[in-house]
Design an enzyme around this catalytic site. Structure first.
Site, PDB file in Angstrom:
ATOM      1  N   GLU A  43       0.838  -1.211   0.000  1.00 41.85           N
ATOM      2  CA  GLU A  43       0.000   0.000   0.000  1.00 41.85           C
ATOM      3  C   GLU A  43       0.868   1.254   0.000  1.00 41.85           C
ATOM      4  OE1 GLU A  43      -3.174   1.933   3.123  1.00 41.85           O
ATOM      5  OE2 GLU A  43      -3.292  -0.220   2.760  1.00 41.85           O
ATOM      6  N   ASP A  45       0.039   5.510   0.391  1.00 40.20           N
ATOM      7  CA  ASP A  45      -1.060   6.383   0.793  1.00 40.20           C
ATOM      8  C   ASP A  45      -0.714   7.860   0.700  1.00 40.20           C
ATOM      9  OD1 ASP A  45      -2.872   4.333   1.603  1.00 40.20           O
ATOM     10  OD2 ASP A  45      -1.757   4.116   3.473  1.00 40.20           O
ATOM     11  N   GLU A  47      -3.044  10.732   2.498  1.00 42.11           N
ATOM     12  CA  GLU A  47      -4.241  10.827   3.329  1.00 42.11           C
ATOM     13  C   GLU A  47      -4.388  12.225   3.923  1.00 42.11           C
ATOM     14  OE1 GLU A  47      -4.988   6.706   5.498  1.00 42.11           O
ATOM     15  OE2 GLU A  47      -2.905   7.339   5.746  1.00 42.11           O
TER      16      GLU A  47
END
Length: 279
Positions: A43, A45, A47
């Site tokens: 993953e 990210d 955010e």
């Protein structure tokens, strides 16, 4: 939003407008493969960590590899603009040797792959997702403020989404732990690794340094409470480390306000942006 094209290595770039200000708990734009590799997913990210009216917007970048969710690699920052006022471009370069996060034309973080990382470096095919979700327990001011659902529905608007890399969607109907290693992405690897956006120029490196000096307020690399020994990809800079506590947060309360005010005063008569790769 989920983009179902599955990529092994790629450049992801998109323009984002945060429509509803002050009431998000977390808006997440990750690449992930958690729906395929449930127990050992990768993953990347970007955010947004919610917002409090009148306060700077905050966001974080993160990386997981091979299900290493217990070893978060978060960095957190303030934005130098209001993302709800106009579109801005957010990009992630991911290739076999490095990961670069960008905001507009400014690289804000570079992760160089080290052999000691082993499976913690993302290596499996990933898809692109965009979500708005309730992370009230930690996202907005460390969990101090909860989402106010009277402001729902919450909306983010995307445009000009671009993905460039090794698209394995058509070659594999089902990705498994056994067959993803057989994917041949050598041609796209070469293109990505020799492209302009895979290398940070001296001007961009200077812009990244300025961004991190002014706007980064947490780094896992300096969080000795979590990591007595920094993870292998961390590059410890003495000038940067001296600004942080052993919790990885800034020594003067997690805010760049005093430094920002002093620098703003010195630049009062300048018309150039605070952070720009053109500086």
């Amino acid at each position: 939003m989920k983009v179902f094209l599955i990529y092994l290595v790629n450049l992801i770039s998109f323009d984002l407008l945060m429509i509803a200000a002050f009431d998000y708990s977390s808006t997440n734009t990750p690449t992930s493969n958690g729906d395929v590799f449930v127990k050992n997913h990768d993953e990347l990210d970007i955010e947004f960590l919610g917002n409090v009216e009148g306060k700077p917007w905050r966001f974080q970048t993160n990386m997981y590899g091979n299900g290493s969710t217990s070893r978060g690699r978060e960095e957190r920052y303030r934005l130098w603009f209001d993302p709800s006022k106009e579109f801005h471009r957010y990009s992630i370069l991911w290739n076999p040797t490095k990961i670069i996060f960008w905001v507009d034309d400014v690289p804000i973080r570079e992760i160089k792959r080290k052999e000691e990382m082993n499976g913690d470096y993302p290596q499996k095919p990933m898809s692109l997702y965009a979500t708005i979700w309730d992370a009230s327990s930690w996202a907005t001011s460390g969990g101090k403020f909860s989402v106010d659902y009277t402001f729902s529905p919450f909306v983010s608007e995307f445009k000009d989404i671009a993905l460039d890399g090794c698209n394995v969607s058509e070659s594999l109907t089902t990705l498994t732990r056994d067959n993803y290693n057989n994917i041949n992405c050598s041609a796209s690897d070469q293109l990505l690794m020799t492209s302009d956006y895979s290398t940070i120029s001296p001007k961009q490196a200077a812009a990244m340094r300025r961004f991190r000096e002014r706007y980064m307020y947490y780094s896992y690399c300096y969080d000795t409470v979590r990591y007595a020994v920094p993870p292998p990809e961390c590059v410890i800079l003495t000038a940067e480390k001296d600004r942080f506590r052993d919790t990885g947060r800034l020594k003067f309360g997690g805010s760049h306000t005093k430094v920002h005010r002093a620098r703003k005063k010195r630049r009062r008569n300048r018309s150039t942006p605070v952070v720009s790769a053109e500086l």
